[in-house]
Design a protein around this motif. Structure first.
Motif, PDB file in Angstrom:
ATOM      1  N   HIS A 255       8.058  -3.783  -3.966  1.00 22.37           N
ATOM      2  CA  HIS A 255       7.794  -2.424  -3.086  1.00 22.37           C
ATOM      3  C   HIS A 255       9.087  -2.087  -2.457  1.00 22.37           C
ATOM      4  O   HIS A 255       9.118  -0.729  -2.471  1.00 22.37           O
TER       5      HIS A 255
ATOM      6  N   THR B 111       2.239   4.690   2.986  1.00 20.30           N
ATOM      7  CA  THR B 111       3.038   3.419   2.244  1.00 20.30           C
ATOM      8  C   THR B 111       2.536   2.034   2.798  1.00 20.30           C
ATOM      9  O   THR B 111       2.466   1.026   1.670  1.00 20.30           O
TER      10      THR B 111
ATOM     11  N   CYS C 251       9.020   0.834  -5.493  1.00 20.19           N
ATOM     12  CA  CYS C 251       8.090   1.716  -4.910  1.00 20.19           C
ATOM     13  C   CYS C 251       8.981   2.593  -4.064  1.00 20.19           C
ATOM     14  O   CYS C 251       8.800   4.081  -4.298  1.00 20.19           O
TER      15      CYS C 251
END
Length: 436
Positions: free
Chosen positions: A238, A97, A242
């Motif tokens: 993000h 990540t 994500c």
């Protein structure tokens, strides 16, 4: 139902505290900037004292909570080989990540080119501290004095010592069971302390944000608007896109439920700007709201708070492009790949080092030949962005924890509240029974 209503009410109170703090801070800065009373008795007096007490109270619980929870979790593992599997999964997910975060940051920064045409010069120089070597990092994992490590808050050393104690309890028979019972009771008491502190959170959040916006305001953003907005945009992408996508792909869990359950802990992280200080609230969230067992969360959450730096990695990616544009330096694809690798690996190597974000950024800039003094250009808005970075880091900690727990069968899906995942889990269980 009453407990759920109470938590919803707490979320509303925290949000109101945040909004009120920002408004009061901006008002004090605009109307009472020259007032000795406002500066001495409110901003640097009442707001500073209450805010510091709140953050210190949270930090007070971090070491005992991490140590006791991790001993309970590792002590309950009768198959100690699972601990190694847990560690490998968690570490790889955190590294993945982080690499994704810095790659996304560079891509978006290249698209919008913050700092292009500015040709600024650094107002002050930046003295880059030396990052520890790999050998130093490995040796420093093991505490020569566990009590000293706890007193100094060295999280990696505390994690290692707690794991060793937990494993020893697991293999010590009846004596181990008696000690495990003591730690289990201590864990319950500490979580009650967390609940008490959560009830005073709205007042602490109000004071922290009132002081921040009274001393910095929004003026610091204007001169670096392009950099600020790009970093903020990538952080939101993000955190809100994500992570939910990864959660769905890797664990099959409902991402909207995840984001809804993250509200309180994200607000805590945003207001305190400290992943470590938010550990107690983060662990309560994944255990009580998401159904993750303490066996997993006691390991993944403290480790994530120490080495998971997705928010910082995003800042480093955008800052690299920004500083290169300001100084008129073109970077090659190979140099951008170096930035991704350095920022990702440095998240482990510099874990727990004070000012870690700026140390790793200095390492990144040195690797690609950019002037380290460029860091001075972005330091003015770094404090404001740090709040959002922390919120993103905490969200990543919880996402990885859920993925690992689901893969290990250490997650109560009825608590998480995802019917589709619960059905899939039951189907898999029936298939395994039929196969056997």
């Amino acid at each position: 139902m009453v407990k759920k209503a109470h938590k919803t009410k707490l979320t509303i109170r925290i949000v109101l505290g945040m909004i009120a703090g920002i408004l009061v801070g901006v008002l004090l800065r605009q109307l009472f900037a020259d007032s000795a009373f406002a500066n001495d008795y409110l901003i640097n007096g009442l707001f500073s004292i209450v805010g510091q007490i709140f953050v210190t109270s949270l930090k007070m619980l971090v070491v005992p909570l991490v140590f006791v929870s991790l001993v309970c979790g590792s002590g309950s593992l009768k198959d100690t080989s699972r601990l190694g599997r847990l560690g490998i999964k968690t570490l790889l997910l955190y590294l993945a990540t982080t690499a994704l975060a810095v790659a996304l940051a560079i891509a978006v920064a290249q698209l919008f080119n913050p700092g292009a045409g500015m040709h600024l010069s650094a107002a002050v120089s930046f003295d880059a501290k030396q990052a520890p070597s790999l050998a130093e990092v490995l040796v420093d994992l093991f505490p020569s004095n566990p009590i000293q490590a706890m007193a100094e808050g060295k999280m990696l050393q505390i994690i290692v010592f707690a794991l060793l104690v937990g494993v020893a309890i697991a293999i010590s028979g009846q004596a181990g069971e008696r000690v495990a019972g003591l730690f289990s009771d201590l864990n319950v008491v500490i979580m009650k302390l967390v609940t008490i502190l959560m009830n005073i959170a709205p007042y602490g959040v109000f004071c922290l944000l009132a002081k921040l916006f009274a001393t910095q305001g929004f003026e610091a953003i204007s001169s670096l608007a392009s950099y600020f907005l790009v970093v903020l945009g990538v952080l939101l992408i993000h955190g809100l896109i994500c992570y939910p996508v990864l959660l769905k792909l890797l664990a099959g869990l409902n991402p909207m439920l995840f984001l809804r359950k993250m509200r309180d802990v994200v607000l805590f992280g945003f207001s305190t700007s400290s992943s470590n200080a938010t550990i107690p609230v983060t662990m309560e969230t994944v255990n009580q709201k998401m159904g993750v067992s303490n066996t997993v969360s006691s390991f993944t959450i403290p480790l994530g708070a120490t080495i998971n730096m997705d928010g910082t990695a995003i800042m480093q990616g955008v800052a690299t492009v920004f500083i290169a544009n300001v100084y008129g330096i073109d970077l090659s694809l190979g140099q951008f790949m170096t930035v991704i690798a350095t920022a990702t690996l440095a998240s482990i190597g510099t874990a727990g080092v004070p000012g870690v974000g700026l140390i790793t950024l200095a390492m990144v800039l040195q690797q690609v030949g950019l002037p380290v003094d460029g860091i001075a250009l972005i330091m003015g808005v770094d404090r404001l962005l740090d709040m959002t970075r922390t919120a993103v880091n905490i969200t990543g900690d919880c996402m990885v924890t859920c993925v690992v727990a689901k893969s290990e069968g250490e997650m109560d899906l009825s608590v998480y509240g995802d019917p589709s995942a619960a059905v899939q889990e039951e189907e898999l269980r029936l298939r395994s029974l039929q196969a056997s």
